[in-house]
Design an enzyme around this catalytic site. Structure first.
Site, PDB file in Angstrom:
ATOM      1  N   ASP A  36      42.671   5.328  24.742  1.00 42.82           N
ATOM      2  CA  ASP A  36      41.499   4.707  24.138  1.00 42.82           C
ATOM      3  C   ASP A  36      41.857   3.284  23.749  1.00 42.82           C
ATOM      4  OD1 ASP A  36      38.748   6.181  22.930  1.00 42.82           O
ATOM      5  OD2 ASP A  36      39.179   4.194  22.126  1.00 42.82           O
ATOM      6  N   TYR A 139      22.751   0.449  31.201  1.00 43.14           N
ATOM      7  CA  TYR A 139      23.682   1.551  30.940  1.00 43.14           C
ATOM      8  C   TYR A 139      23.549   2.619  32.020  1.00 43.14           C
ATOM      9  CZ  TYR A 139      25.520   5.744  28.614  1.00 43.14           C
ATOM     10  OH  TYR A 139      26.210   6.902  28.316  1.00 43.14           O
TER      11      TYR A 139
END
Length: 302
Positions: A36, A139
């Site tokens: 991450d 998106y």
């Protein structure tokens, strides 16, 4: 005990959904490498290591894939933004995962796609997995790009992928729309498990939705994965419908499977639109969380 895979790489491990699937993936591999851009989780699993990396940078992704069998790509900005903001985290990161995986011989990528790849399709269309892309936002366009990227790498490089068109994945259904679109955390984990453990997948798309009575899509053409969701948003119907907005067939947010993402201006947050619920509907959602014990026993995640 011998695990199915030597190494699984999970990107976006600190996101809401990444955190829900870490244990599922760790149970399937000798080593889970969680990745991450944020700091590491407070606690790591016994066979889990963490690498802080930016998936929009190929040189940071390449070493992660060395020795991996499976990559699970959940890293992205999980909302609508201006195209320039999404270009790195949502478009380039997908290319980097596939290209790095290809260079290191990764067998399969499991990708967190979204309903918003087909968000302008109407609920009444009964969409199956062959429905054309119909993104509702930039998106959603990024999800279409990555699905096509996976299809290309399968056709030209023999690299398998499973694209999970995730709907409304929350602990409990949050609003009346979720009677159609809810995906429980348990069903998400089951879907990820089946996508990893399937013997072969080629290029596959599957809808990430629970066994809702009102689901507007069907997964018949991905039955070979063995995904059999158990949870059903209908158990919350009375509470959620009691204060839902009146039916309006002229409102594309009600008519399209992308919900509010189908009506927001390009580049503006869809999550904000979803959160801007009427107080009465939010109260109904809160009441719906107070479920009787018999639903708890059915795995409804109250």
């Amino acid at each position: 005990m011998t695990k199915l895979h030597k190494k699984i790489v999970l990107t976006g491990a600190c996101g809401n959904l990444g955190m829900e699937i870490r244990a599922t993936l760790a149970a399937l591999a000798d080593t889970l490498v969680s990745v991450d851009i944020s700091d590491a989780p407070a606690t790591l699993l016994d066979n889990e290591t963490f690498v802080q990396a930016d998936c929009s940078k190929l040189d940071e992704v390449l070493p992660l894939m060395e020795g991996a069998n499976i990559a699970v790509h959940f890293a992205s900005i999980a909302d609508e933004r201006p195209f320039e903001d999404l270009l790195g985290p949502n478009f380039l990161s997908s290319y980097n995962v596939w290209e790095a995986g290809h260079r290191h011989g990764v067998q399969r990528v499991i990708y967190a796609s979204s309903v918003h790849a087909v968000g302008m399709v109407e609920n009444a269309a009964g969409a199956d997995l062959d429905v054309d892309h119909a993104p509702d936002t930039f998106y959603g366009l990024a999800k279409c790009f990555t699905e096509d990227l996976g299809k290309l790498y399968w056709a030209k490089r023999g690299m398998e992928s499973v694209h999970l068109r995730i709907f409304s994945c929350t602990k409990v259904p949050q609003n009346a729309r979720a009677l159609r679109t809810w995906l429980s955390f348990d069903d998400l984990r089951h879907l990820v498990d089946r996508s990893v453990t399937a013997t072969t997948t080629g290029f596959t798309v599957v809808y990430g939705v629970s066994d809702n009575d009102r689901a507007p899509v069907n997964n018949d053409k991905a039955a070979f994965l063995g995904y059999k969701p158990k949870d059903n948003a209908e158990n919350w119907a009375d509470s959620l419908l009691a204060s839902a907005a009146p039916a309006d067939p002229s409102d594309r947010a009600q008519m399209c499977i992308g919900g509010p993402f189908a009506t927001i201006p390009l580049g503006e947050s869809g999550v904000a639109a979803i959160k801007a619920m009427a107080p009465a509907e939010q109260a109904a959602t809160d009441d719906a969380k107070k479920l009787p014990s018999f639903l708890t026993k059915k795995g409804m995640n109250p």
